[in-house]
Design a protein around this motif. Structure first.
Motif, PDB file in Angstrom:
ATOM      1  N   LEU A  83     -28.387  -3.294  28.076  1.00  8.19           N
ATOM      2  CA  LEU A  83     -28.630  -2.980  26.666  1.00  8.19           C
ATOM      3  C   LEU A  83     -29.369  -1.654  26.541  1.00  8.19           C
ATOM      4  CD1 LEU A  83     -28.571  -3.717  23.686  1.00  8.19           C
ATOM      5  CD2 LEU A  83     -30.607  -5.126  24.040  1.00  8.19           C
ATOM      6  N   TYR A  84     -30.366  -1.443  27.397  1.00  5.74           N
ATOM      7  CA  TYR A  84     -31.103  -0.174  27.398  1.00  5.74           C
ATOM      8  C   TYR A  84     -30.155   0.996  27.661  1.00  5.74           C
ATOM      9  CZ  TYR A  84     -33.963   3.669  29.171  1.00  5.74           C
ATOM     10  OH  TYR A  84     -34.511   4.906  29.391  1.00  5.74           O
ATOM     11  N   THR A  85     -29.236   0.836  28.608  1.00  3.66           N
ATOM     12  CA  THR A  85     -28.270   1.894  28.919  1.00  3.66           C
ATOM     13  C   THR A  85     -27.416   2.232  27.700  1.00  3.66           C
ATOM     14  OG1 THR A  85     -28.158   1.255  31.252  1.00  3.66           O
ATOM     15  CG2 THR A  85     -26.307   2.527  30.390  1.00  3.66           C
ATOM     16  N   GLU A  86     -26.989   1.200  26.966  1.00  2.00           N
ATOM     17  CA  GLU A  86     -26.169   1.417  25.774  1.00  2.00           C
ATOM     18  C   GLU A  86     -26.954   2.143  24.679  1.00  2.00           C
ATOM     19  OE1 GLU A  86     -22.731   0.606  25.393  1.00  2.00           O
ATOM     20  OE2 GLU A  86     -23.100   0.583  27.551  1.00  2.00           O
ATOM     21  N   VAL A  87     -28.216   1.788  24.537  1.00  2.00           N
ATOM     22  CA  VAL A  87     -29.062   2.458  23.547  1.00  2.00           C
ATOM     23  C   VAL A  87     -29.229   3.932  23.901  1.00  2.00           C
ATOM     24  CG1 VAL A  87     -31.411   2.627  22.618  1.00  2.00           C
ATOM     25  CG2 VAL A  87     -30.284   0.390  22.774  1.00  2.00           C
ATOM     26  N   GLN A  88     -29.415   4.217  25.186  1.00  3.11           N
ATOM     27  CA  GLN A  88     -29.598   5.606  25.601  1.00  3.11           C
ATOM     28  C   GLN A  88     -28.323   6.424  25.428  1.00  3.11           C
ATOM     29  OE1 GLN A  88     -32.698   6.668  25.962  1.00  3.11           O
ATOM     30  NE2 GLN A  88     -33.038   4.500  25.507  1.00  3.11           N
ATOM     31  N   LYS A  89     -27.173   5.788  25.625  1.00  5.70           N
ATOM     32  CA  LYS A  89     -25.920   6.502  25.373  1.00  5.70           C
ATOM     33  C   LYS A  89     -25.842   6.960  23.920  1.00  5.70           C
ATOM     34  CE  LYS A  89     -22.945   4.079  28.732  1.00  5.70           C
ATOM     35  NZ  LYS A  89     -21.814   3.106  28.855  1.00  5.70           N
ATOM     36  N   TYR A 147     -28.510  -0.689  15.961  1.00  7.01           N
ATOM     37  CA  TYR A 147     -27.843   0.450  15.325  1.00  7.01           C
ATOM     38  C   TYR A 147     -26.882   1.126  16.299  1.00  7.01           C
ATOM     39  CZ  TYR A 147     -31.547  -0.151  11.850  1.00  7.01           C
ATOM     40  OH  TYR A 147     -32.398  -0.664  10.894  1.00  7.01           O
ATOM     41  N   LEU A 148     -26.131   0.333  17.035  1.00 11.91           N
ATOM     42  CA  LEU A 148     -25.207   0.874  18.035  1.00 11.91           C
ATOM     43  C   LEU A 148     -23.792   1.044  17.499  1.00 11.91           C
ATOM     44  CD1 LEU A 148     -26.347  -1.170  21.187  1.00 11.91           C
ATOM     45  CD2 LEU A 148     -26.939   1.190  20.586  1.00 11.91           C
ATOM     46  N   GLY A 149     -23.561   0.640  16.258  1.00 10.48           N
ATOM     47  CA  GLY A 149     -22.212   0.680  15.679  1.00 10.48           C
ATOM     48  C   GLY A 149     -21.652  -0.720  15.541  1.00 10.48           C
ATOM     49  N   LYS A 153     -19.716  -4.045  21.622  1.00  7.32           N
ATOM     50  CA  LYS A 153     -19.373  -5.282  22.341  1.00  7.32           C
ATOM     51  C   LYS A 153     -20.511  -6.296  22.371  1.00  7.32           C
ATOM     52  CE  LYS A 153     -20.738  -3.275  26.806  1.00  7.32           C
ATOM     53  NZ  LYS A 153     -20.299  -2.951  28.182  1.00  7.32           N
ATOM     54  N   PHE A 154     -21.750  -5.868  22.189  1.00 10.79           N
ATOM     55  CA  PHE A 154     -22.883  -6.796  22.248  1.00 10.79           C
ATOM     56  C   PHE A 154     -23.045  -7.639  20.983  1.00 10.79           C
ATOM     57  CE2 PHE A 154     -25.459  -4.149  25.527  1.00 10.79           C
ATOM     58  CZ  PHE A 154     -24.748  -4.754  26.561  1.00 10.79           C
ATOM     59  N   TYR A 155     -22.378  -7.255  19.908  1.00 12.83           N
ATOM     60  CA  TYR A 155     -22.637  -7.903  18.631  1.00 12.83           C
ATOM     61  C   TYR A 155     -21.728  -9.100  18.393  1.00 12.83           C
ATOM     62  CZ  TYR A 155     -25.308  -3.662  17.560  1.00 12.83           C
ATOM     63  OH  TYR A 155     -26.215  -2.640  17.585  1.00 12.83           O
ATOM     64  N   GLN A 156     -22.322 -10.277  18.416  1.00 17.89           N
ATOM     65  CA  GLN A 156     -21.613 -11.528  18.099  1.00 17.89           C
ATOM     66  C   GLN A 156     -22.160 -12.060  16.777  1.00 17.89           C
ATOM     67  OE1 GLN A 156     -19.068 -12.514  20.148  1.00 17.89           O
ATOM     68  NE2 GLN A 156     -19.523 -10.628  21.289  1.00 17.89           N
ATOM     69  N   PHE A 157     -21.938 -11.291  15.728  1.00 19.41           N
ATOM     70  CA  PHE A 157     -22.448 -11.627  14.400  1.00 19.41           C
ATOM     71  C   PHE A 157     -21.305 -11.606  13.397  1.00 19.41           C
ATOM     72  CE2 PHE A 157     -26.018  -9.539  16.593  1.00 19.41           C
ATOM     73  CZ  PHE A 157     -27.029 -10.469  16.403  1.00 19.41           C
ATOM     74  N   LYS A 162     -23.006  -7.424  10.730  1.00 23.61           N
ATOM     75  CA  LYS A 162     -22.892  -6.313  11.679  1.00 23.61           C
ATOM     76  C   LYS A 162     -22.312  -5.044  11.059  1.00 23.61           C
ATOM     77  CE  LYS A 162     -18.510  -7.711  13.878  1.00 23.61           C
ATOM     78  NZ  LYS A 162     -17.908  -8.129  15.180  1.00 23.61           N
ATOM     79  N   GLN A 163     -21.765  -5.122   9.836  1.00 24.03           N
ATOM     80  CA  GLN A 163     -21.270  -3.894   9.206  1.00 24.03           C
ATOM     81  C   GLN A 163     -22.409  -2.913   8.929  1.00 24.03           C
ATOM     82  OE1 GLN A 163     -19.364  -5.441   5.632  1.00 24.03           O
ATOM     83  NE2 GLN A 163     -21.006  -4.667   4.321  1.00 24.03           N
ATOM     84  N   ASN A 164     -23.647  -3.404   8.952  1.00 28.10           N
ATOM     85  CA  ASN A 164     -24.802  -2.527   8.741  1.00 28.10           C
ATOM     86  C   ASN A 164     -25.527  -2.168  10.028  1.00 28.10           C
ATOM     87  OD1 ASN A 164     -24.799  -2.176   5.865  1.00 28.10           O
ATOM     88  ND2 ASN A 164     -25.228  -4.353   5.717  1.00 28.10           N
ATOM     89  N   PHE A 165     -24.895  -2.411  11.171  1.00 26.90           N
ATOM     90  CA  PHE A 165     -25.488  -2.039  12.449  1.00 26.90           C
ATOM     91  C   PHE A 165     -25.064  -0.620  12.834  1.00 26.90           C
ATOM     92  CE2 PHE A 165     -25.999  -6.638  14.271  1.00 26.90           C
ATOM     93  CZ  PHE A 165     -26.839  -6.947  13.217  1.00 26.90           C
ATOM     94  N   GLU A 166     -25.138   0.270  11.869  1.00 26.01           N
ATOM     95  CA  GLU A 166     -24.739   1.667  12.047  1.00 26.01           C
ATOM     96  C   GLU A 166     -25.954   2.582  11.953  1.00 26.01           C
ATOM     97  OE1 GLU A 166     -21.731   2.704  12.735  1.00 26.01           O
ATOM     98  OE2 GLU A 166     -20.511   0.926  12.336  1.00 26.01           O
ATOM     99  N   GLN A 167     -25.881   3.721  12.633  1.00 21.89           N
ATOM    100  CA  GLN A 167     -26.985   4.691  12.594  1.00 21.89           C
ATOM    101  C   GLN A 167     -27.313   5.087  11.155  1.00 21.89           C
ATOM    102  OE1 GLN A 167     -26.628   8.014  15.325  1.00 21.89           O
ATOM    103  NE2 GLN A 167     -27.766   9.379  13.951  1.00 21.89           N
ATOM    104  N   ARG A 168     -26.311   5.194  10.320  1.00 21.38           N
ATOM    105  CA  ARG A 168     -26.503   5.628   8.935  1.00 21.38           C
ATOM    106  C   ARG A 168     -27.317   4.620   8.123  1.00 21.38           C
ATOM    107  NH1 ARG A 168     -26.423  10.442   6.065  1.00 21.38           N
ATOM    108  NH2 ARG A 168     -25.652  10.104   3.957  1.00 21.38           N
TER     109      ARG A 168
END
Length: 318
Positions: A83-89, A147-149, A153-157, A162-168
């Motif tokens: 998860l940390y790796t994905e956040v850093q990407k 806020y990964l988009g 793949k991690f989001y099981q919601f 999850k439509q609001n799991f965006e950077q914006r």
């Protein structure tokens, strides 16, 4: 007659734009710089033997009495590290977010001059989507794993979450948390009070996030905003005919105010509607109130729901 009406509308539009430009010019020259600490990086890039140093620097993240084994396991757990790796990407470069935060905090300073500019700390937490950001006076805490988009793949919601799991969505979420410190809490159980409370919160986003769309402020898709606009008159008539505004039936809150996949009119339109349509209509009431009343924003946030409703002269667009 039509020419005169057009001229009046044009003048009002021009004056509105002139006022907005004046405000934005004043905001832009406010001296302010945001301090950001990437606790997510510090924690996961620290050697286990140096855990005590991290605890000393960030004591508020480590509850007293918690065993070090909990944190050591987290540091080395393969799933947490992935998860940390994905956040850093996604957030290797946090500068674009920092620029947005500085703009937001300048707007807050303009409208609320006594507000301190908080330090921002980024974390990776437990995917608590009810607390994606926390505005706590001198600190703003942002959980970057949320806020990964929306298609990560991690989001099981459910999609509506999850439509609001965006950077914006980071800035609207910061304003939502900030608003709880400024808006007088609801003291009764009437639906109108809840509608106006969230209407005030959304109106704050109008002021503090002028470059964001209504969909982004609301956490809707553009299609959901369009649905509300096209069905505004119908929804309003439904609330009035069913005497819902002054009802204290608490079943109305999850039906029309709380986040949900759709609102519950118990009609065919339910599956087409977004959730929170009561909050959206409350927003239109507050906007109408502010068009018809010269009130400082700090005062607006204290005025009770009934007064806002009566003086708003709200009429849905047909």
């Amino acid at each position: 007659m039509k020419k005169n009406l057009f001229f009046v509308v044009f003048c009002l539009f021009f004056l509105s734009c002139e006022k907005k430009n004046k405000i934005e010019n004043a905001v832009s020259v406010i001296p302010l710089e945001v301090e950001v600490e990437r606790f997510d990086k510090i924690f996961f890039e620290t050697s286990p033997k140096d855990l005590e140093k991290v605890k000393a620097a960030f004591p508020f993240f480590f509850p007293p009495g918690s065993d070090n084994s909990v944190w050591l396991n987290k540091m080395q757990d393969p799933i947490w590290r992935e998860l940390y790796t994905e956040v850093q990407k996604k957030y290797a470069n946090f500068e674009p977010v920092k620029v947005e935060l500085e703009s937001l905090f300048k707007h807050i300073k303009y409208y609320f001059p006594q507000t301190k500019t908080p330090k921002v700390i980024t974390i990776i937490s437990e995917m608590d989507y009810n607390n994606k950001t926390i505005y706590a006076d001198s600190l703003v805490i942002i959980s970057l794993e949320l806020y990964l988009g929306k298609n990560h793949k991690f989001y099981q919601f459910p999609n509506y979450i999850k439509q609001n799991f965006e950077q914006r969505q980071i800035m609207p979420d910061v304003v939502s948390s900030f608003s709880t410190r400024k808006i007088t809490p609801v003291t009764d159980k009437k639906m109108l009070s809840q509608m106006i409370y969230f209407g005030k919160q959304l109106y704050l986003k109008d002021l503090l996030l002028p470059n964001y769309s209504d969909a982004e402020k609301m956490g809707y898709t553009p299609e959901q905003i369009t649905w509300c606009q096209e069905n505004e008159s119908y929804m309003w008539r439904y609330f009035i005919e069913n005497e819902m505004l002054y009802s204290d039936d608490q079943k109305l809150i999850p039906r029309f105010i709380n986040p949900a996949p759709f609102s519950k009119f118990y009609l065919e339109i339910d599956n087409e509607s977004p959730g929170q349509v009561g909050a959206w209509i409350g927003w239109q009431m507050v906007r109408s109130y502010m068009k018809n009343n010269e009130v400082p924003i700090a005062d607006l946030l204290k005025i009770d729901a009934k007064e806002i409703f009566v003086k708003s002269k709200y009429k849905p667009k047909k």
